[in-house]
Design a protein around this motif. Structure first.
Motif, mmCIF file in Angstrom:
data_model
loop_
_atom_site.group_PDB
_atom_site.id
_atom_site.type_symbol
_atom_site.label_atom_id
_atom_site.label_comp_id
_atom_site.label_asym_id
_atom_site.label_seq_id
_atom_site.Cartn_x
_atom_site.Cartn_y
_atom_site.Cartn_z
ATOM 1 N N VAL A 1 -18.424 -10.588 -64.234
ATOM 2 C CA VAL A 1 -19.515 -9.760 -64.752
ATOM 3 C C VAL A 1 -20.766 -10.613 -64.873
ATOM 4 O O VAL A 1 -20.703 -11.793 -65.229
ATOM 5 N N ASP A 2 -21.923 -10.030 -64.545
ATOM 6 C CA ASP A 2 -23.190 -10.734 -64.687
ATOM 7 C C ASP A 2 -24.300 -9.725 -64.949
ATOM 8 O O ASP A 2 -24.448 -8.750 -64.208
ATOM 9 N N PHE A 3 -25.074 -9.953 -66.028
ATOM 10 C CA PHE A 3 -26.223 -9.118 -66.390
ATOM 11 C C PHE A 3 -27.490 -9.967 -66.346
ATOM 12 O O PHE A 3 -27.442 -11.162 -66.667
ATOM 13 N N ILE A 4 -28.603 -9.340 -65.970
ATOM 14 C CA ILE A 4 -29.885 -10.043 -65.963
ATOM 15 C C ILE A 4 -30.755 -9.641 -67.146
ATOM 16 O O ILE A 4 -31.752 -10.308 -67.442
ATOM 17 N N ASP A 5 -30.416 -8.555 -67.829
ATOM 18 C CA ASP A 5 -31.068 -8.149 -69.063
ATOM 19 C C ASP A 5 -30.134 -7.201 -69.793
ATOM 20 O O ASP A 5 -28.956 -7.082 -69.427
ATOM 21 N N SER A 6 -30.612 -6.501 -70.815
ATOM 22 C CA SER A 6 -29.740 -5.655 -71.618
ATOM 23 C C SER A 6 -29.346 -4.363 -70.918
ATOM 24 O O SER A 6 -28.483 -3.632 -71.427
ATOM 25 N N LEU A 7 -29.936 -4.067 -69.745
ATOM 26 C CA LEU A 7 -29.647 -2.815 -69.048
ATOM 27 C C LEU A 7 -28.993 -3.011 -67.688
ATOM 28 O O LEU A 7 -28.076 -2.278 -67.332
ATOM 29 N N ARG A 8 -29.438 -4.002 -66.912
ATOM 30 C CA ARG A 8 -29.008 -4.128 -65.520
ATOM 31 C C ARG A 8 -27.946 -5.209 -65.352
ATOM 32 O O ARG A 8 -28.151 -6.350 -65.745
ATOM 33 N N GLY A 9 -26.819 -4.773 -64.744
ATOM 34 C CA GLY A 9 -25.726 -5.713 -64.550
ATOM 35 C C GLY A 9 -24.772 -5.270 -63.462
ATOM 36 O O GLY A 9 -24.837 -4.133 -62.968
#
Length: 241
Positions: free
Chosen positions: A213-221
């Protein structure tokens, strides 16, 4: 005129070919006897660390051109390494009996001390600051498949974080002081919005075992797993495509 156009086209062609050549991957040499790299982490373009399943920790300070062996312990297997800055970092692993641990360094990896020991392997960890960090482990027992640990004192002490759904956890990502996600082998995704105080089940993807799992901000991952599947969310994990 035609000669000038040909010259410009040829020059552009050379630039494109040069860019393509420079974009290629090339092997970096490591010390003799190193095999089966388990984790790599860089804090910038020059300084990075790597671990092996055979108990070695390596470090580079020139972008990977040269690697120095910081530790070589044959009776342990390292799983995941993470650094907050040039000096402070943690590594997970397990010994020959399967017991898990988290080790901590404050001098860039020259010396390490044990901060967490368990009866089961610890897999991945993630820090958002020198004080706040998380780690996942499992399977634990017949009664509990996985555990999420949290530290607020730089890894000196660790506490269990409650989870809404029991799962064998595979990966964790924290993007800020409040929002984080974990994936499970049976397609489960859990999320925290209070800095890891409690984890709530948000999705079960039955198509595959999720492994990353990897997210770049609180919405997009993104999450990925078996059968070559990758899923994306743009609303913090509530919906995935």
């Amino acid at each position: 005129m035609e000669d000038k156009m040909f010259g410009k086209s040829f020059f552009s062609f050379i630039i494109v070919i040069s860019a393509l050549l420079n974009a290629q991957w090339y092997r970096q040499e490591v010390p003799p006897g190193i095999d089966n790299i388990s984790s790599v982490y860089f804090i910038d373009g020059r300084t990075g660390w790597a671990t092996t399943f055979q108990g070695a920790i390596l470090k580079t300070t020139n972008g990977g051109r040269n690697w120095a062996k910081l530790r070589d312990t044959s009776n342990v297997s390292y799983g995941s390494i993470f650094f907050v800055d040039q000096n402070y970092g943690c590594v997970t692993g397990s010994n020959r009996y399967g017991y898990g641990f988290v080790n901590r360094t404050t001098d860039g990896g020259l010396t390490w001390s044990s901060t967490l020991s368990t009866f089961f392997a610890i897999k991945k960890l993630k820090f958002t600051s020198r004080s706040d960090g998380w780690a996942i482990s499992g399977p634990v027992s017949r009664m509990k498949m996985g555990v999420i640990y949290k530290t607020t004192d730089g890894g000196l002490t660790w506490q269990d974080s409650p989870t809404e759904l029991d799962a064998t956890f595979s990966d964790i990502d924290i993007v800020d002081s409040r929002n984080g996600w974990v994936t499970g082998f049976y397609g489960t995704i859990q999320k925290t919005t209070d800095g890891g105080g409690i984890w709530k089940h948000v999705k079960s993807i039955s198509e595959c075992f999720l492994t990353g799992v990897d997210f770049i901000d609180s919405l997009r991952g993104w999450v990925g797993g078996s059968n070559g599947r990758i899923f994306k969310t743009v609303d913090g994990g509530d919906n995935w495509t």
